[in-house]
Design a protein around this motif. Structure first.
Motif, PDB file in Angstrom:
ATOM      1  N   PRO A 175       3.156  -9.898  10.877  1.00 56.07           N
ATOM      2  CA  PRO A 175       4.768  -9.941  10.308  1.00 56.07           C
ATOM      3  C   PRO A 175       4.859  -7.945  10.330  1.00 56.07           C
ATOM      4  CG  PRO A 175       2.721  -9.917   8.607  1.00 56.07           C
ATOM      5  CD  PRO A 175       2.211 -10.243  10.321  1.00 56.07           C
ATOM      6  N   ASN A 176       6.182  -7.941  10.359  1.00 60.37           N
ATOM      7  CA  ASN A 176       6.452  -5.808   9.432  1.00 60.37           C
ATOM      8  C   ASN A 176       6.543  -6.230   8.069  1.00 60.37           C
ATOM      9  OD1 ASN A 176       7.989  -3.652   8.445  1.00 60.37           O
ATOM     10  ND2 ASN A 176       8.757  -3.855   9.986  1.00 60.37           N
ATOM     11  N   THR A 177       5.408  -5.899   7.060  1.00 59.53           N
ATOM     12  CA  THR A 177       5.391  -5.910   5.676  1.00 59.53           C
ATOM     13  C   THR A 177       5.925  -4.808   5.293  1.00 59.53           C
ATOM     14  OG1 THR A 177       3.274  -5.222   5.653  1.00 59.53           O
ATOM     15  CG2 THR A 177       3.044  -7.939   6.183  1.00 59.53           C
ATOM     16  N   SER A 178       6.024  -3.532   5.989  1.00 57.99           N
ATOM     17  CA  SER A 178       6.714  -2.568   5.098  1.00 57.99           C
ATOM     18  C   SER A 178       7.882  -2.033   5.856  1.00 57.99           C
ATOM     19  CB  SER A 178       6.098  -1.543   4.401  1.00 57.99           C
ATOM     20  OG  SER A 178       6.216  -0.574   4.944  1.00 57.99           O
ATOM     21  N   TYR A 179       9.304  -2.081   5.909  1.00 57.56           N
ATOM     22  CA  TYR A 179       9.745  -1.186   7.131  1.00 57.56           C
ATOM     23  C   TYR A 179       9.294   0.525   6.748  1.00 57.56           C
ATOM     24  CZ  TYR A 179      12.215  -5.052   8.368  1.00 57.56           C
ATOM     25  OH  TYR A 179      12.431  -6.698   8.190  1.00 57.56           O
ATOM     26  N   MET A 234      17.608   6.190   4.234  1.00 56.13           N
ATOM     27  CA  MET A 234      16.317   5.741   5.412  1.00 56.13           C
ATOM     28  C   MET A 234      16.570   7.544   5.732  1.00 56.13           C
ATOM     29  SD  MET A 234      19.332   5.485   8.776  1.00 56.13           S
ATOM     30  CE  MET A 234      18.304   5.976   9.961  1.00 56.13           C
ATOM     31  N   ASP A 235      17.201   8.836   5.888  1.00 57.01           N
ATOM     32  CA  ASP A 235      16.119  10.007   5.570  1.00 57.01           C
ATOM     33  C   ASP A 235      16.028   9.890   6.959  1.00 57.01           C
ATOM     34  OD1 ASP A 235      15.398  13.014   5.560  1.00 57.01           O
ATOM     35  OD2 ASP A 235      14.253  11.973   4.035  1.00 57.01           O
ATOM     36  N   ARG A 236      17.002  10.380   8.642  1.00 58.76           N
ATOM     37  CA  ARG A 236      16.209  10.450   9.480  1.00 58.76           C
ATOM     38  C   ARG A 236      16.340  12.002   9.893  1.00 58.76           C
ATOM     39  NH1 ARG A 236      14.814   7.736  13.555  1.00 58.76           N
ATOM     40  NH2 ARG A 236      14.944   8.573  15.552  1.00 58.76           N
ATOM     41  N   ILE A 237      16.151  12.775   8.389  1.00 55.87           N
ATOM     42  CA  ILE A 237      15.619  14.483   9.054  1.00 55.87           C
ATOM     43  C   ILE A 237      14.182  14.498   8.543  1.00 55.87           C
ATOM     44  CG2 ILE A 237      16.537  16.517   8.303  1.00 55.87           C
ATOM     45  CD1 ILE A 237      18.591  14.964   9.799  1.00 55.87           C
ATOM     46  N   THR A 238      13.662  14.196   6.924  1.00 60.56           N
ATOM     47  CA  THR A 238      12.233  14.656   6.916  1.00 60.56           C
ATOM     48  C   THR A 238      11.393  13.479   6.968  1.00 60.56           C
ATOM     49  OG1 THR A 238      12.836  13.863   4.331  1.00 60.56           O
ATOM     50  CG2 THR A 238      13.724  16.001   4.787  1.00 60.56           C
ATOM     51  N   GLY A 239      11.961  11.808   7.010  1.00 64.78           N
ATOM     52  CA  GLY A 239      10.734  11.245   6.658  1.00 64.78           C
ATOM     53  C   GLY A 239      10.222  10.985   5.653  1.00 64.78           C
ATOM     54  N   ASP A 240      10.825  10.764   4.876  1.00 60.09           N
ATOM     55  CA  ASP A 240       9.872  11.203   3.451  1.00 60.09           C
ATOM     56  C   ASP A 240       9.783  10.147   2.759  1.00 60.09           C
ATOM     57  OD1 ASP A 240       9.535  14.131   3.805  1.00 60.09           O
ATOM     58  OD2 ASP A 240      10.609  14.739   2.493  1.00 60.09           O
ATOM     59  N   TYR A 241       9.232   9.419   2.316  1.00 63.57           N
ATOM     60  CA  TYR A 241       8.823   8.027   1.602  1.00 63.57           C
ATOM     61  C   TYR A 241       9.659   8.458   0.640  1.00 63.57           C
ATOM     62  CZ  TYR A 241       7.601   4.009  -0.331  1.00 63.57           C
ATOM     63  OH  TYR A 241       7.275   2.268  -0.826  1.00 63.57           O
ATOM     64  N   ASN A 242      10.859   7.294   0.383  1.00 65.53           N
ATOM     65  CA  ASN A 242      11.866   7.014  -1.190  1.00 65.53           C
ATOM     66  C   ASN A 242      11.946   5.938  -1.794  1.00 65.53           C
ATOM     67  OD1 ASN A 242      13.802   6.058   0.452  1.00 65.53           O
ATOM     68  ND2 ASN A 242      14.536   8.229   1.095  1.00 65.53           N
ATOM     69  N   ASP A 243      12.575   5.969  -2.586  1.00 62.10           N
ATOM     70  CA  ASP A 243      12.938   3.940  -3.288  1.00 62.10           C
ATOM     71  C   ASP A 243      13.635   3.865  -2.067  1.00 62.10           C
ATOM     72  OD1 ASP A 243      12.648   5.580  -5.820  1.00 62.10           O
ATOM     73  OD2 ASP A 243      13.939   5.227  -6.851  1.00 62.10           O
ATOM     74  N   PHE A 244      14.271   3.983  -1.346  1.00 62.46           N
ATOM     75  CA  PHE A 244      15.197   2.967  -0.798  1.00 62.46           C
ATOM     76  C   PHE A 244      14.194   2.386   0.338  1.00 62.46           C
ATOM     77  CE2 PHE A 244      16.091   2.311   3.779  1.00 62.46           C
ATOM     78  CZ  PHE A 244      17.082   1.227   3.536  1.00 62.46           C
ATOM     79  N   TRP A 245      12.755   3.007   0.946  1.00 61.96           N
ATOM     80  CA  TRP A 245      11.983   2.412   1.556  1.00 61.96           C
ATOM     81  C   TRP A 245      10.719   1.752   0.636  1.00 61.96           C
ATOM     82  CZ3 TRP A 245      12.453   2.213   6.408  1.00 61.96           C
ATOM     83  CH2 TRP A 245      13.045   2.853   7.392  1.00 61.96           C
ATOM     84  N   ALA A 246      10.578   1.486  -0.668  1.00 63.59           N
ATOM     85  CA  ALA A 246      10.050   1.293  -1.266  1.00 63.59           C
ATOM     86  C   ALA A 246      10.526  -0.142  -2.039  1.00 63.59           C
ATOM     87  CB  ALA A 246       9.914   1.901  -2.931  1.00 63.59           C
ATOM     88  N   GLY A 247      11.839  -0.379  -2.125  1.00 63.93           N
ATOM     89  CA  GLY A 247      12.584  -1.640  -1.603  1.00 63.93           C
ATOM     90  C   GLY A 247      12.473  -2.998  -0.601  1.00 63.93           C
ATOM     91  N   ARG A 248      11.565  -2.117  -0.160  1.00 66.04           N
ATOM     92  CA  ARG A 248      11.662  -2.682   1.237  1.00 66.04           C
ATOM     93  C   ARG A 248       9.286  -2.615   1.796  1.00 66.04           C
ATOM     94  NH1 ARG A 248      16.676  -1.228   1.551  1.00 66.04           N
ATOM     95  NH2 ARG A 248      18.366  -2.370   2.657  1.00 66.04           N
ATOM     96  N   ASP A 249       9.146  -2.744   0.718  1.00 64.24           N
ATOM     97  CA  ASP A 249       7.984  -3.154   1.019  1.00 64.24           C
ATOM     98  C   ASP A 249       7.035  -4.245   0.591  1.00 64.24           C
ATOM     99  OD1 ASP A 249       4.930  -3.063   1.009  1.00 64.24           O
ATOM    100  OD2 ASP A 249       5.185  -0.545   0.759  1.00 64.24           O
ATOM    101  N   TYR A 250       6.461  -5.009   0.958  1.00 64.24           N
ATOM    102  CA  TYR A 250       7.383  -6.545   0.497  1.00 64.24           C
ATOM    103  C   TYR A 250       5.203  -6.196  -0.681  1.00 64.24           C
ATOM    104  CZ  TYR A 250      10.189  -7.940   2.873  1.00 64.24           C
ATOM    105  OH  TYR A 250      11.378  -8.963   3.239  1.00 64.24           O
ATOM    106  N   LEU A 251       4.449  -4.965  -0.526  1.00 60.78           N
ATOM    107  CA  LEU A 251       3.553  -4.643  -0.439  1.00 60.78           C
ATOM    108  C   LEU A 251       3.787  -4.567  -2.779  1.00 60.78           C
ATOM    109  CD1 LEU A 251       0.103  -4.329  -0.730  1.00 60.78           C
ATOM    110  CD2 LEU A 251       0.777  -2.066  -0.328  1.00 60.78           C
ATOM    111  N   ASN A 252       5.320  -3.862  -2.905  1.00 60.55           N
ATOM    112  CA  ASN A 252       5.665  -3.629  -3.921  1.00 60.55           C
ATOM    113  C   ASN A 252       6.021  -5.120  -4.819  1.00 60.55           C
ATOM    114  OD1 ASN A 252       5.032  -1.093  -3.268  1.00 60.55           O
ATOM    115  ND2 ASN A 252       7.206  -1.018  -2.907  1.00 60.55           N
ATOM    116  N   ASP A 253       6.226  -6.153  -4.327  1.00 59.84           N
ATOM    117  CA  ASP A 253       6.684  -6.909  -4.355  1.00 59.84           C
ATOM    118  C   ASP A 253       6.072  -8.648  -5.329  1.00 59.84           C
ATOM    119  OD1 ASP A 253       9.249  -6.257  -4.748  1.00 59.84           O
ATOM    120  OD2 ASP A 253       9.304  -6.556  -2.442  1.00 59.84           O
ATOM    121  N   MET A 254       4.722  -7.970  -4.731  1.00 54.91           N
ATOM    122  CA  MET A 254       3.341  -9.322  -4.183  1.00 54.91           C
ATOM    123  C   MET A 254       3.390 -10.145  -5.921  1.00 54.91           C
ATOM    124  SD  MET A 254       0.630  -8.123  -1.367  1.00 54.91           S
ATOM    125  CE  MET A 254       0.313 -10.341  -1.660  1.00 54.91           C
ATOM    126  N   GLY A 255       3.120  -9.548  -6.849  1.00 50.27           N
ATOM    127  CA  GLY A 255       3.352  -9.828  -8.439  1.00 50.27           C
ATOM    128  C   GLY A 255       3.181 -11.845  -8.086  1.00 50.27           C
TER     129      GLY A 255
END
Length: 613
Positions: free
Chosen positions: A242-246, A298-319
């Motif tokens: 499974p893809n668990t974090s985009y 998605m920020d294809r310029i820097t590749g930095d992590y941000n809230d957009f990516w955080a909202g697509r990471d199931y590790l953050n939703d496991m409560g």
């Protein structure tokens, strides 16, 4: 006739009728279990008699902007006894964005990776998908496996795909809430309808309410997505690769990275690839999701992590998650890399959720053995106390073993593995060395980036300026690596931005050295030196200035054979995964400030014993 005679005859008939009742009941088809596994029941194993129908389940969201809750297209396959004998059964459920077809990856659809780091890439082409499939069948997956064993199989198309309403979001909340709604319907808490817009309801009267989900890749992501909602009735999940974090799928430690085999893919490409839903809604969906939310996030310029990516990471939703988890992955999966499974299984174990992990030595996909899956669903869907929760927590397919014969371990990583720190000694442009003992004053060595050469080519080169290679002495005994390798590196770049790629290899390189591993790659990882301080905030490098950063390579479990050498290879661009800036960037590594930690079963003592002559 006398009244007493009539009564006697009636009593005889009553006894005769009652005598047949146990026989009639015995003829009713029911699930059968042996050795803790559901068995094929002949009465369930006649496809001509299976009942197949479809419906639309109403959700709690509206992502296509029509002011009405989106409805998901669902199909059902069940034994006829669920109609004729009042039989209720648990459900094996698979959801997917792929069931109705996907777009072509023709020229221009993927992002062009041949440009400088930090530069705006050229525009790409947005393809369209022509929906395929005929009602009532969405998919035939899982059916032949589970219906004969006493389950009902359900499929659904993800939002904005096939005949499901809404929009794809590729990891957004609606992709978790959609399967939740289907599970709610299977438990009588949501409404199902015979049509996408009508009011004629469909009831799941044949459902016990106990649901298990499984699937591979994106289809393996959605069971986890559903489980993170904490929905009642989802008892067990078996995600496969499974893809668990985009972010972890499209980025690595700040670096823009493609999934293996799809150079130039990014989250908006996947959105276009699966968007097979109602054509009249696609313009709205494209504008709100792809061209606004994704473009801005998605920020294809820097590749930095941000809230957009955080909202697509199931590790953050496991409560809220509580479904029993059997995870499956391949250590040589370079599409959905193996960290995706490990990060979730570790979090699930920490929550006290029943958790097992199965790893094989192959690539993308590969389910656990059928017996393992059967025991998992038998225990948590049928409620048979087969003791599966007391089985080994980790199952690893050893080198050259078949995938259905894994070796049991107490856990993964192997509890006996200890981090062994290795230090580098100079040798460029040939190979230097690695040792558990530090040698002072090794100085600095420089490589020159050139994407033209693959990592495999560089690992085999005896002399090259395009990588730095450091190898151990020849092993006189096998060395068992289990867990995540950690790199701590001190380096300088000749330019404000550079790719950084690190491979752990087994040398000498011998193609096809066993049936499961087709090359000598042990594991690898990637990082952006501009993110040396923060994943969320990168900063341009000062040319010539040295920076220190640490990052992990992909988890692995591999036994390196005697006669091999363990090698650490440092390069810049990884041709199969990273952007391709113009050749010439120089990376200089301070050997005295660089080390690598490798988890070895038995720790330092085991390694030292394996390199004694």
């Amino acid at each position: 006739m006398k009244k007493s005679s009539v009564l006697n005859i009636a009593a005889c008939f009553a006894l005769l009728f009652l005598g047949f009742l146990p026989m009639a009941n015995a003829q009713k088809a029911v699930p059968v279990f042996e050795n803790g596994e559901a068995q094929i029941v002949p009465a369930f194993n006649d496809p001509e008699k299976w009942i197949r129908h479809d419906l639309w389940v109403e959700t709690e969201f509206d992502t296509d902007g029509d002011g009405k809750p989106d409805r998901m297209h669902v199909d059902v396959t069940r034994p006829f006894q669920t109609d004729t004998e009042g039989l209720k059964l648990p459900i094996v459920y698979e959801s997917s964005p792929y069931f109705a077809g996907t777009a072509s990856l023709a020229d221009g659809v993927l992002w062009n990776v041949k440009h400088e780091l930090g530069a705006t890439p050229p525009a790409r082409v947005n393809p369209t998908v022509t929906r395929r499939g005929e009602r009532p069948i969405i998919s035939n997956s899982q059916i032949k496996t589970w219906v004969p064993r006493g389950y009902i199989v359900v499929h659904s198309s993800s939002p904005g795909t096939g005949l499901s309403q809404g929009s794809p979001t590729v990891g957004g909340d609606n992709e978790s809430l959609a399967p939740k709604a289907v599970i709610d319907w299977l438990n009588g808490r949501a409404k199902g309808y015979t049509s996408p817009d009508g009011n004629e309801e469909v009831k799941a009267f044949w459902s016990t309410g106990k649901v298990g989900m499984t699937g591979t890749s994106y289809n393996g992501t959605l069971p986890l997505a559903a489980a993170t909602t904490g929905v009642e009735g989802l008892e067990a999940i078996i995600p496969i690769a499974p893809n668990t974090s985009y972010y972890h799928y499209y980025r690595s430690n700040g670096l823009i990275r493609s999934p293996g085999g799809y150079l130039g893919e990014d989250i908006d490409v996947l959105y276009d690839f699966i968007h097979s839903g109602d054509e009249s809604k696609r313009a709205y969906n494209n504008k709100t999701v792809r061209d606004t939310e994704m473009k801005n996030g998605m920020d294809r310029i820097t590749g930095d992590y941000n809230d957009f990516w955080a909202g697509r990471d199931y590790l953050n939703d496991m409560g809220p998650m509580k479904a029993a988890l059997l995870m499956s992955h391949g250590f040589n999966d370079w599409n959905v890399v193996p960290e995706h499974s490990l990060r979730i299984s570790e979090a699930a174990k920490a929550k006290g959720i029943p958790t097992q992990i199965y790893y094989h030595q192959g690539g993308h996909g590969g389910p656990p053995p059928m017996s393992m899956m059967n025991r998992w669903f038998t225990r948590y869907l049928h409620g048979v106390q087969n003791g599966v929760e007391n089985d080994a927590k980790a199952w690893i397919v050893r080198e050259n073993d078949p995938n259905d014969k894994p070796t049991a371990y107490a856990d993964y990583p192997n509890p006996e593995a200890k981090p062994v720190q290795f230090f580098l000694s100079k040798g460029a442009p040939k190979a230097g060395g690695i040792s558990t003992k530090r040698s002072a004053n090794q100085g600095k060595e420089t490589l020159v980036d050139n994407y033209s050469f693959s990592g495999a080519t560089l690992a085999q080169a005896e002399v090259t300026e395009h990588r730095l290679l450091y190898v151990s002495p020849v092993l006189t005994a096998p060395v068992h690596i289990s867990g995540k390798v950690k790199v701590s590196i001190k380096l300088a770049s000749s330019k404000p931005a550079a790719n950084l790629s690190v491979w752990l290899v087994s040398l000498p390189w011998t193609e096809g050295r066993n049936s499961k591993i087709t090359d000598n790659l042990i594991t690898r990882g990637w990082a952006d030196p501009q993110n040396y301080k923060s994943l969320r905030e990168s900063e341009p490098l000062v040319p010539g200035k040295f920076y220190e950063m640490s990052f992990e390579l992909q988890p692995d479990d591999q036994i390196i054979a005697a006669g091999q050498q363990i090698g650490v290879m440092i390069m810049s661009s990884d041709r199969e995964f990273t952007l391709w800036p113009a050749p010439g960037t120089e990376l200089t590594v301070d050997l005295d400030g660089t080390s690598i930690s490798i988890p070895i079963v038995g720790g330092t003592a085991a390694f030292e014993k394996a390199v004694k002559e």
